[in-house]
Motif scaffolding. Structure first.
Motif, PDB file in Angstrom:
ATOM      1  N   PRO A   6       0.829  -1.214   0.000  1.00  0.00           N
ATOM      2  CA  PRO A   6       0.000   0.000   0.000  1.00  0.00           C
ATOM      3  C   PRO A   6       0.860   1.258   0.000  1.00  0.00           C
ATOM      4  CG  PRO A   6      -0.329  -1.273   2.038  1.00  0.00           C
ATOM      5  CD  PRO A   6       0.646  -2.019   1.184  1.00  0.00           C
ATOM      6  N   ALA A   7       0.318   2.311  -0.609  1.00  0.00           N
ATOM      7  CA  ALA A   7       1.034   3.583  -0.665  1.00  0.00           C
ATOM      8  C   ALA A   7       1.069   4.266   0.697  1.00  0.00           C
ATOM      9  CB  ALA A   7       0.378   4.501  -1.689  1.00  0.00           C
ATOM     10  N   SER A   8       0.102   3.981   1.540  1.00  0.00           N
ATOM     11  CA  SER A   8       0.069   4.573   2.883  1.00  0.00           C
ATOM     12  C   SER A   8      -0.381   3.527   3.891  1.00  0.00           C
ATOM     13  CB  SER A   8      -0.870   5.778   2.913  1.00  0.00           C
ATOM     14  OG  SER A   8      -2.183   5.371   2.582  1.00  0.00           O
ATOM     15  N   ALA A   9      -0.170   3.826   5.154  1.00  0.00           N
ATOM     16  CA  ALA A   9      -0.528   2.890   6.223  1.00  0.00           C
ATOM     17  C   ALA A   9      -2.049   2.748   6.316  1.00  0.00           C
ATOM     18  CB  ALA A   9       0.032   3.373   7.552  1.00  0.00           C
ATOM     19  N   CYS A  10      -2.498   1.560   6.625  1.00  0.00           N
ATOM     20  CA  CYS A  10      -3.916   1.267   6.801  1.00  0.00           C
ATOM     21  C   CYS A  10      -4.124   0.834   8.247  1.00  0.00           C
ATOM     22  CB  CYS A  10      -4.357   0.146   5.868  1.00  0.00           C
ATOM     23  SG  CYS A  10      -3.926   0.396   4.137  1.00  0.00           S
ATOM     24  N   LEU A  11      -5.129   1.393   8.888  1.00  0.00           N
ATOM     25  CA  LEU A  11      -5.401   1.051  10.277  1.00  0.00           C
ATOM     26  C   LEU A  11      -6.033  -0.340  10.366  1.00  0.00           C
ATOM     27  CD1 LEU A  11      -5.194   2.158  13.141  1.00  0.00           C
ATOM     28  CD2 LEU A  11      -7.455   3.167  12.840  1.00  0.00           C
ATOM     29  N   PHE A  12      -5.411  -1.233  11.111  1.00  0.00           N
ATOM     30  CA  PHE A  12      -5.886  -2.586  11.402  1.00  0.00           C
ATOM     31  C   PHE A  12      -5.755  -3.584  10.247  1.00  0.00           C
ATOM     32  CE2 PHE A  12      -8.648  -0.004  14.327  1.00  0.00           C
ATOM     33  CZ  PHE A  12      -7.902  -0.259  15.463  1.00  0.00           C
ATOM     34  N   VAL A  26      -5.429  -8.912   8.411  1.00  0.00           N
ATOM     35  CA  VAL A  26      -6.351  -8.064   9.161  1.00  0.00           C
ATOM     36  C   VAL A  26      -6.323  -8.417  10.637  1.00  0.00           C
ATOM     37  CG1 VAL A  26      -8.772  -7.355   9.403  1.00  0.00           C
ATOM     38  CG2 VAL A  26      -7.881  -7.994   7.144  1.00  0.00           C
ATOM     39  N   TYR A  27      -6.369  -7.403  11.481  1.00  0.00           N
ATOM     40  CA  TYR A  27      -6.635  -7.605  12.911  1.00  0.00           C
ATOM     41  C   TYR A  27      -7.719  -6.621  13.315  1.00  0.00           C
ATOM     42  CZ  TYR A  27      -6.458  -7.641  17.943  1.00  0.00           C
ATOM     43  OH  TYR A  27      -6.826  -7.733  19.251  1.00  0.00           O
TER      44      TYR A  27
END
Length: 135
Positions: A6-12, A26-27
């Motif tokens: 991914p180009a940026s961080a994803c939450l969870f 996924v968490y």
């Protein structure tokens, strides 16, 4: 080996593309309220929408009789409704626990694969190897 992230961080959750297959990890913490869980699912759907060879695996903290739990809770219903838009199928089979802890055990770690990829996965099982972790 071709890799993409991914180009940026994803939450969870996060994902990577390896040799043409997109792997999502996924968490979904149990502390997420329904609105936050729905937002997480929306973010996953948005990120995965155009990715055809797809595996989504993780700890969703979602209970459903469809994957071996004794009850079905709202979180599982929301999960299945959201993932139906991605045309993925659940790979979990049986009711072997994927989590065990002081309060008991459950089947809350799930693996989904795109309907085009799932037929190529000839076996899926919960590992019997002890890893020292709770999942």
């Amino acid at each position: 080996m071709v890799k993409e992230r991914p180009a940026s961080a994803c939450l969870f959750f996060t994902w990577a593309r390896i040799n043409g297959i997109y792997f999502f990890s996924v968490y979904a913490p149990p502390r997420l309220v329904d609105a936050d869980f729905s937002a997480l699912l929306s973010n996953i759907i948005e990120e995965a929408r155009d990715k055809r060879l797809l595996i989504i695996a993780g700890d969703f903290n979602a209970w459903s009789t469809e994957w071996g739990c004794l009850v079905t809770r709202q979180r599982a219903t929301a999960l299945l409704d959201a993932f139906a838009t991605l045309e993925v199928v659940l790979l979990n089979t049986g009711d072997t626990p994927t989590f065990s802890g002081p309060m008991g055990y459950s089947v809350i770690d799930l693996t989904f694969a795109s309907d085009t990829l799932a037929p190529l996965i000839t076996s899926w099982a919960v590992s019997k190897l002890y890893t020292g972790r709770d999942h």
